[in-house]
Structure formats: C-alpha cells, structure tokens
Design a protein around this motif. Structure first.
Motif: not given
Length: 295
Positions: A185, A248, A251
């Motif tokens: 994350n 990302s 995430e």
C-alpha cells in the motif's frame, strides 16, 4: 483577514508570494505563484504546501498557482492544538482561500490523498467555486464493499498509537493495507528522507515526518471515516476527474477512485508512479495535470 508578504526575488524561478489567512480556529499559511486562472493545490497526508515544490513553478506558467499548509500542518497553526479535525472544516478552509484569491470566479482544484477528500466535500458543498476538480486517490474507504474491514483496521491503528506509539501504529496500518489488497500500500505521506534525496527533498520529507503524529492522530480517523455524498458527486461528475497512480492499482487509496469512476461512468485517469507519484515523477505528473485541466 489576510497578511501577504512578498519575498525578495532570487534566482529563476522567483520565490512565491506568501500570506496568512485567518479562518475559524486556525491561521492558514499559503503561497502563490504565476499569473492566470487560479489553480488551488490541496496537499494530502502529513505534507503541506512544500509537497508541490517540484510542480508548482511549471504549472505557474499557465495558472496562478496557490498552495497551502492545511490547518495544523507545518506553518498553519491551530488555536486549539487538541481540536478534532473534520473534513467539512478543511473543505471550508479551501473555500475561503478560493474566495480570497479568485473572488466570484470558479477555479481549478487538485487534491491528493486526504486533500482530495477535502476537495470532494468542497465540490459538493460549493460547486459554484469549482470549474474542474482532479481528485488523486482519495481514500474514501466508506464507498468500498469491504469498508467494515477498513474501519476495523483504523480502530487497531488508533489503539496501537495509544498503547505502543507512532511507528508501531504505522506498522499496523501498512500490514493491514497489504493484507487487504494483496499488494504494497502507498502510505498517504511522502517517503522518508534518505541519503540519496536532494537537500530540498530531504528537508521536505523531514517536515512531513514531523507532521506525521498529528496526521495519524487527528486527521486519519475522521477523514478515512468520511462518507462522501455520492449522489451529489455523480450529479457534478462533469467537472470531476478521478485519478490513480499507474503503479498503485489495487492498493487501498487507489480503489475508491476506481470504484467511484466506474459508478459514475467516467474515465479514471492514470498518473505516473504510485500514491506519491507527485514526488517520484514530478515532471511527468505536472505535464499530465496540465493536459487534464486543458481538456
């Protein structure tokens, strides 16, 4: 009440004009660069106006760029250091800056992470003040189907903060986020200072780390518990762009932007890097931001 201060001009590019704005319960520190239509940049996490140092001058070639430290962060002081922080209050701060710097004229707004949460509330509360909003990875986890898991995670983070301290709490948050998404994350704060960072970036990361206790204790609980008015946002989606980092996908901060963009039938714009792509890929990030606002 505003108290502007114009610093002396050094080497190119010129230093920004700085000022202070008195708002209920706080005094905001802000910076202004350039000329043209107003573009307000709202930082996220434990970052302040300095989070935009690497892109603000480039954007100032087309816009009057305003950046600021959110209340309680860096140079923006609170009347009561223990005051509970709430999303509507932070959104009202941004609105007051818009009224000061672009009276009567809608402005462009960019918000990142928790700053994007404040920006979403600003849009729903004062749509007349915004021409276009780009919201980069707002962690509004209440829109997710597994929101209950994230509420439990935040409760564990706060309990760990009370009993074991900041670093232990951040470890719980990082581990819980990895478990929930299956990938690493992006923490809603700038990277820690490392020996390889240039001096300016290292100083910025040091300030971010100094703000981190306040962010985790005062900002994170209420902001990540915030449930946006999705019906209102959908009605205003013609002036709203959700953005996520190319690196990302999946995430925690990325997922709400993806969910809402799909729900509203709008395009999710992918920006370079991950949650902190503004820091890791500033040139490419700034150029894409200019293109999105021109569209």
């Amino acid at each position: 009440m505003t108290t502007p201060t114009t610093p002396t001009t050094g080497s190119t590019p010129a230093a920004p004009t700085t000022g202070s704005l008195r708002v209920p319960g706080a005094t905001l520190h802000y910076q202004v660069r350039g000329e043209g239509p107003l573009l307000l940049l709202i930082p996220g996490g434990a970052g302040g106006a300095a989070a935009f140092d690497n892109v603000a001058d480039g954007l100032a070639a087309e816009y009057t760029v305003a950046t600021y430290d959110p209340r309680g962060i860096s140079q923006s002081t609170l009347d009561d250091p223990d005051a509970t922080q709430r999303v509507p209050e932070h959104a009202d701060d941004a609105c007051r800056l818009l009224e000061l710097l672009s009276p009567g004229v809608p402005a462009r707004v960019f918000g990142m992470s928790s700053g994007a949460i404040a920006a979403l509330h600003l849009l729903t509360a004062h749509p007349e003040r915004i021409e276009r909003l780009v919201a980069h990875e707002p962690p509004v986890v209440e829109v997710l189907p597994d929101a209950a898991e994230h509420r439990a995670l935040l409760a564990r983070v706060q309990e760990t903060l009370r009993t074991q301290g900041l670093m232990a709490a951040m470890a719980v948050f990082a581990e819980g986020s990895r478990s929930s998404s299956g990938v690493r994350n992006g923490e809603p704060a700038e990277p820690k200072a490392e020996a390889t960072l240039p001096p300016q970036a290292a100083a910025r990361a040091e300030r971010t780390m100094a703000n981190l206790p306040y962010f985790v204790e005062r900002i994170m609980p209420s902001f990540m518990a915030y449930a946006p008015d999705t019906d209102r946002l959908e009605a205003l989606s013609d002036r709203l762009v959700f953005a996520g980092g190319q690196d990302s996908r999946g995430e925690l901060p990325y997922r709400p932007a993806a969910v809402l963009a799909e729900r509203f039938g709008t395009e999710l714009r992918h920006f370079p890097g991950g949650h902190t792509g503004l820091t890791t890929h500033p040139d490419q990030f700034g150029e894409l931001l200019r293109k999105v606002f021109r569209a």
